[in-house]
Design a protein around this motif. Structure first.
Motif, mmCIF file in Angstrom:
data_model
loop_
_atom_site.group_PDB
_atom_site.id
_atom_site.type_symbol
_atom_site.label_atom_id
_atom_site.label_comp_id
_atom_site.label_asym_id
_atom_site.label_seq_id
_atom_site.Cartn_x
_atom_site.Cartn_y
_atom_site.Cartn_z
ATOM 1 N N GLN A 1 -0.509 34.894 68.297
ATOM 2 C CA GLN A 1 0.406 34.016 67.577
ATOM 3 C C GLN A 1 1.876 34.291 67.896
ATOM 4 O O GLN A 1 2.643 33.377 68.177
ATOM 5 N N GLU A 2 2.287 35.563 67.849
ATOM 6 C CA GLU A 2 3.693 35.893 68.128
ATOM 7 C C GLU A 2 4.078 35.471 69.539
ATOM 8 O O GLU A 2 5.179 34.956 69.773
ATOM 9 N N THR B 1 4.462 31.669 69.778
ATOM 10 C CA THR B 1 5.715 31.258 69.129
ATOM 11 C C THR B 1 6.916 31.482 70.045
ATOM 12 O O THR B 1 7.767 30.595 70.220
ATOM 13 N N GLU B 2 6.998 32.678 70.649
ATOM 14 C CA GLU B 2 8.144 32.991 71.519
ATOM 15 C C GLU B 2 8.122 32.156 72.804
ATOM 16 O O GLU B 2 9.172 31.726 73.297
ATOM 17 N N PHE C 1 9.395 28.589 71.714
ATOM 18 C CA PHE C 1 10.844 28.543 71.522
ATOM 19 C C PHE C 1 11.574 28.760 72.852
ATOM 20 O O PHE C 1 12.634 28.182 73.092
ATOM 21 N N GLU D 1 11.555 25.570 74.723
ATOM 22 C CA GLU D 1 12.498 24.659 74.076
ATOM 23 C C GLU D 1 13.934 24.995 74.477
ATOM 24 O O GLU D 1 14.717 24.116 74.842
ATOM 25 N N LEU E 1 1.326 26.255 67.056
ATOM 26 C CA LEU E 1 2.681 26.026 67.555
ATOM 27 C C LEU E 1 3.671 26.023 66.391
ATOM 28 O O LEU E 1 3.299 25.701 65.256
ATOM 29 N N PRO E 2 4.934 26.392 66.645
ATOM 30 C CA PRO E 2 5.934 26.354 65.575
ATOM 31 C C PRO E 2 6.057 24.946 64.981
ATOM 32 O O PRO E 2 5.895 23.954 65.694
ATOM 33 N N ALA E 3 6.343 24.880 63.702
ATOM 34 C CA ALA E 3 6.476 23.587 63.010
ATOM 35 C C ALA E 3 7.524 22.714 63.697
ATOM 36 O O ALA E 3 8.630 23.172 64.000
ATOM 37 N N PHE F 1 7.715 21.637 66.680
ATOM 38 C CA PHE F 1 7.987 21.907 68.095
ATOM 39 C C PHE F 1 7.677 20.694 68.976
ATOM 40 O O PHE F 1 8.509 20.276 69.791
ATOM 41 N N SER G 1 12.080 34.773 72.802
ATOM 42 C CA SER G 1 12.200 33.423 73.358
ATOM 43 C C SER G 1 13.376 33.332 74.322
ATOM 44 O O SER G 1 13.325 32.605 75.324
#
Length: 463
Positions: A296-297, A300-301, A304, A307, A325-327, A329, A413
């Motif tokens: 998960q971590e 997430t990175e 981001f 992005e 995925l991050p909210a 994204f 990230s």
């Protein structure tokens, strides 16, 4: 008649991971194209999941996997089970000894080519007068770093020290007689340190490698002497037997055809439609193979980082991964980036001219495929020997590793975004883009591949 007599019957027996079965299948196809008879030994469900081949080109031999407590009923490959359950898969695989023996007795091939896991094959084959070849999908620097069979089997000697703790694997061992940065980083070896100790199957993974190498007639390695000459020399010295490159096993053919079933064709056309709208060489392809699963971590990175990079990207993120995925994204990157959550045709994507780079785990097949199409490499090793492959690619300025914490492997990230931009677009990263173009010939040249395979088969005929 002489020509017919010169043909061999060769059996191949891979470990039950798609990162192993696919290179073994590529080798089987190349051998069959030379006119030799090929038998491919594997379990029924895996045979059904392998890429479809022309009828009668290869004889697939079904070996039903014995039931083992702790292993789910339909689990036949590492992709089917969590990491801690793979030891039971190895135990079930060892239960195939009788089936393999019966096949060798009845079919009497000239040679059996086997993977690291079935360390018991060579003694069986040798008693039957059948030649044996250990085939390593691990690159020669991995084998060189791991050492001679005695070390792998845990036998101490005056010449070679036994490594007992993770820190021992973070520096080049004494038997490597040339300068190199090849070693595991602490977090890399920590993640796989259990493979150095016996598991529920009764032996360790490294013992399997050592015993398999010790008892074979010839060691074949996925690789190229022109790419790693000093490592092949080292292995011949520490193994004291023939060590031959088998080539990179780069997939052949036109990857932009629309072969496959209707669903696969439709899937590719959707992807191609998006890729066609992107500028040449601008897209980052993001994929970590079928075995490596970012947590998960890490997801997430990576998200981001993609992005923040502002680069167009195509990310294959399997839904089976226990990570979200991050909210917001996907909404924020809509149009610039695609997150594809099911199967994707990696070769076709890499072959598309809009793709310029690959954020990858440094898995052997993914690296070979990326370099075949001259795609720049941004490296994020996750497991197995991927860290070793990363060191080699960094040494040769063919890839850039995302900076990480030495102890736990965490990354930010910002580190992802900066690495992506450096390799893909910045002037300082031009060397990475140029080097993959220079080196691509070693990974996609089928004439070179043919010469390596011919040399290997000639060796078998002469010895």
């Amino acid at each position: 008649m002489a020509e017919k007599d010169n043909k061999l019957h060769i059996a191949l027996f891979p470990w039950l991971a798609f990162g192993h079965m696919i290179p073994f299948l590529e080798l089987a196809k190349l051998i069959a194209q030379k006119g030799h008879r090929v038998s491919f030994l594997c379990t029924p469900r895996n045979i059904n999941r392998l890429p479809k081949l022309p009828p009668n080109s290869i004889n697939f031999v079904n070996l039903p996997l014995p039931h083992v407590e702790g292993l789910p009923e339909d689990a036949e490959a590492t992709i089917d089970v969590p990491y801690h359950t793979i030891q039971y898969l190895k135990k079930a695989y060892d239960g195939l000894q009788e089936s393999v023996t019966l096949f060798l007795q009845s079919s009497n091939p000239n040679l059996i080519i086997y993977d690291f896991a079935p360390y018991w094959v060579a003694p069986i084959a040798s008693k039957l007068g059948i030649k044996t070849s250990f085939f390593s999908i691990f690159i020669s620097p991995t084998l060189g770093f791991m050492g001679p069979p005695s070390v792998l089997k845990g036998e101490s000697s005056v010449n070679y020290e036994i490594r007992t703790k993770p820190e021992d694997y973070t520096v080049p061992p004494k038997w490597i007689d040339f300068p190199t940065t090849v070693a595991f980083r602490y977090f890399e070896i920590k993640r796989i340190f259990d493979s150095m100790s016996p598991n529920d199957s009764g032996v360790s993974d490294v013992y399997r490698i050592g015993a398999g190498i010790e008892s074979c007639d010839v060691v074949a390695i996925r690789g190229c002497i022109d790419f790693e000459p000093e490592w092949f020399r080292l292995l011949r010295n520490i193994y004291n037997k023939p060590v031959l490159p088998i080539g990179q096993l780069s997939p052949a053919g036109d990857q932009n055809d629309n072969g496959g079933d209707e669903t696969e064709t439709e899937t590719w056309l959707k992807m191609k439609s998006w890729l066609d709208k992107q500028e040449k060489g601008s897209v980052v392809y993001v994929a970590f193979g079928s075995e490596a699963k970012p947590g998960q971590e890490e997801v997430t990175e990576i998200a981001f980082g993609l992005e923040k990079s502002q680069l167009p990207f195509f990310w294959v993120l399997r839904l089976t991964q226990a990570a979200a995925l991050p909210a917001g994204f996907e909404e924020r990157v809509e149009g610039r980036g695609v997150v594809w959550k099911t199967w994707a045709p990696q070769l076709k994507i890499l072959a598309h001219e809009s793709v310029g780079g690959h954020l990858t785990h440094s898995g052997g097949s993914s690296v070979v495929e990326s370099l075949k199409f001259q795609r720049a490499l941004i490296l994020l090793p996750l497991t197995a020997d991927q860290g070793i492959y990363t060191r080699i690619l960094e040494e040769k300025k063919m890839g850039r590793c995302v900076p990480r914490n030495e102890r736990d492997g965490s990354f930010t990230s910002n580190a992802v975004a900066e690495s992506l931009r450096l390799v893909m677009v910045e002037e300082n990263g031009k060397i990475y883009r140029e080097r993959v173009k220079e080196m691509s010939e070693l990974f996609g040249d089928m004439d070179r591949q043919n010469r390596y395979l011919d040399a290997f088969l000639d060796h078998l005929k002469c010895h």
